[in-house]
Each structure stands twice: as C-alpha cells, then as structure tokens.
Design an enzyme around this catalytic site. Sequence first.
Site, mmCIF file in Angstrom:
data_model
loop_
_atom_site.group_PDB
_atom_site.id
_atom_site.type_symbol
_atom_site.label_atom_id
_atom_site.label_comp_id
_atom_site.label_asym_id
_atom_site.label_seq_id
_atom_site.Cartn_x
_atom_site.Cartn_y
_atom_site.Cartn_z
ATOM 1 N N CYS A 77 -33.130 -65.625 19.493
ATOM 2 C CA CYS A 77 -32.962 -65.084 18.152
ATOM 3 C C CYS A 77 -31.481 -64.922 17.809
ATOM 4 C CB CYS A 77 -33.762 -63.800 17.976
ATOM 5 S SG CYS A 77 -33.948 -63.323 16.230
ATOM 6 N N HIS A 180 -39.078 -65.562 18.780
ATOM 7 C CA HIS A 180 -39.173 -64.533 19.819
ATOM 8 C C HIS A 180 -40.248 -64.937 20.823
ATOM 9 C CE1 HIS A 180 -36.584 -61.441 18.051
ATOM 10 N NE2 HIS A 180 -36.998 -61.914 16.882
ATOM 11 N N GLU A 182 -41.017 -63.600 23.564
ATOM 12 C CA GLU A 182 -41.686 -62.418 24.112
ATOM 13 C C GLU A 182 -42.770 -61.887 23.180
ATOM 14 O OE1 GLU A 182 -38.568 -60.767 21.414
ATOM 15 O OE2 GLU A 182 -38.755 -62.499 22.742
#
Length: 198
Positions: A77, A180, A182
């Site tokens: 990011c 992202h 995650e």
Amino acid sequence: MKTAVIKYNSGNVQSVLYALERLGAEAILTDDPEQIRSADRVIFPGQGEASTAMNYLKARKLDQLIRDIKQPFLGVCLGLQLLCEHSEENDTECLGIFPVKVKRFIPENSQEFKVPHVGWNELEHLADNPLLKDLPDSRFVYYVHSYYAELSEATIARTHYIHDFTAILHRDNYWAIQAHPEKSSKVGEKLLSNFLSL
C-alpha cells in the site's frame, strides 16, 4: 527465518503482523537498522500520508537502509508508493527504487467512481513471477487508496479502477503490492506465502 516489518509513522502495521502470524512466520516489528539488516526478508507496509512517512524514514536514516537492502523486500500500500520515485501527495520525493510516478485518482464521473478507491478488484497478471505463483482462480484483492502508481516496465500485475494502474511491482529483490494482502482472503494469503518462500 526471520521477517522484519518496518515500523514507521503509518497505520495498518498490526494487521500485517497478524497475517504473518497466521502463516506461521516469525516476524518482528522494528525500526532498528541492525534488526532490519539481519532479517531474512523485510516487509514495508502502511497506510498514511507520503511526506510525513518519508520525513520519519529520513530522520531515522531508514530511507538509505531501504535502498541498500539485499534480501527479499515487500512494500504494501503506502509502502509501494514510497518505493516509487515521486508522489503527487504533497509533492513528495520518495525512495526511487522504482522509476515510477504516483498520481492521485481523478474520477471522470464522481457518481460512478469514488476517491479513495475502496473495495475488491481483480489482479491481471502481466508476467510470470514467483510472487504470483499458484494464486487461487478468483484473483480479487482489497484496496484502500487515493493514489496509484503508473504502469511501467516494473509492473507485473495491474488492476482497473477509473483506468489501469499498477497492482504489483517487481525489480531485483524488491516487490510491492498496492492492495492489502492481509485483508484479501485466500489470494492475499497466497501472495504473502509466496513472498515468505522467496
């Protein structure tokens, strides 16, 4: 095998640590140069504002450290954007690992396209690359960003929102993801797992 997650003036670091923990990785959050240098791989995540983040890195001499890294390195990011040459966000000179400009999304139709870009969009592979190995068939990943990296020779995957933009960059030992991982379910988990296997 130790993974260093660079601690700097940004958000979203904790969710990356949780994702690494789920994958069984030994990870440490640090801004200590020696711990970063001695790690087997390094992750540079973040959400925030480019100039503030760059000032933090420079004050701790982490900017030069990042340029000198030899082990596998992953920006996420804001981490991707800071690895580029320049960001339109507060006219910020970045780290210059990738000779790429970061620009602000300008919607052609504000009713249809909102900025920031928030939500799930599909990765389109542009190159064979170990980071993209064996991804699940559904290649949707989760984005939250107002700025994007232009397409370049270092782009190995792209996404379309308003127009095509760089989703993933690769050059030498540096990779960077705008989404992202995650927060991107099985696809994001596989991207992180592939990075940990580099």
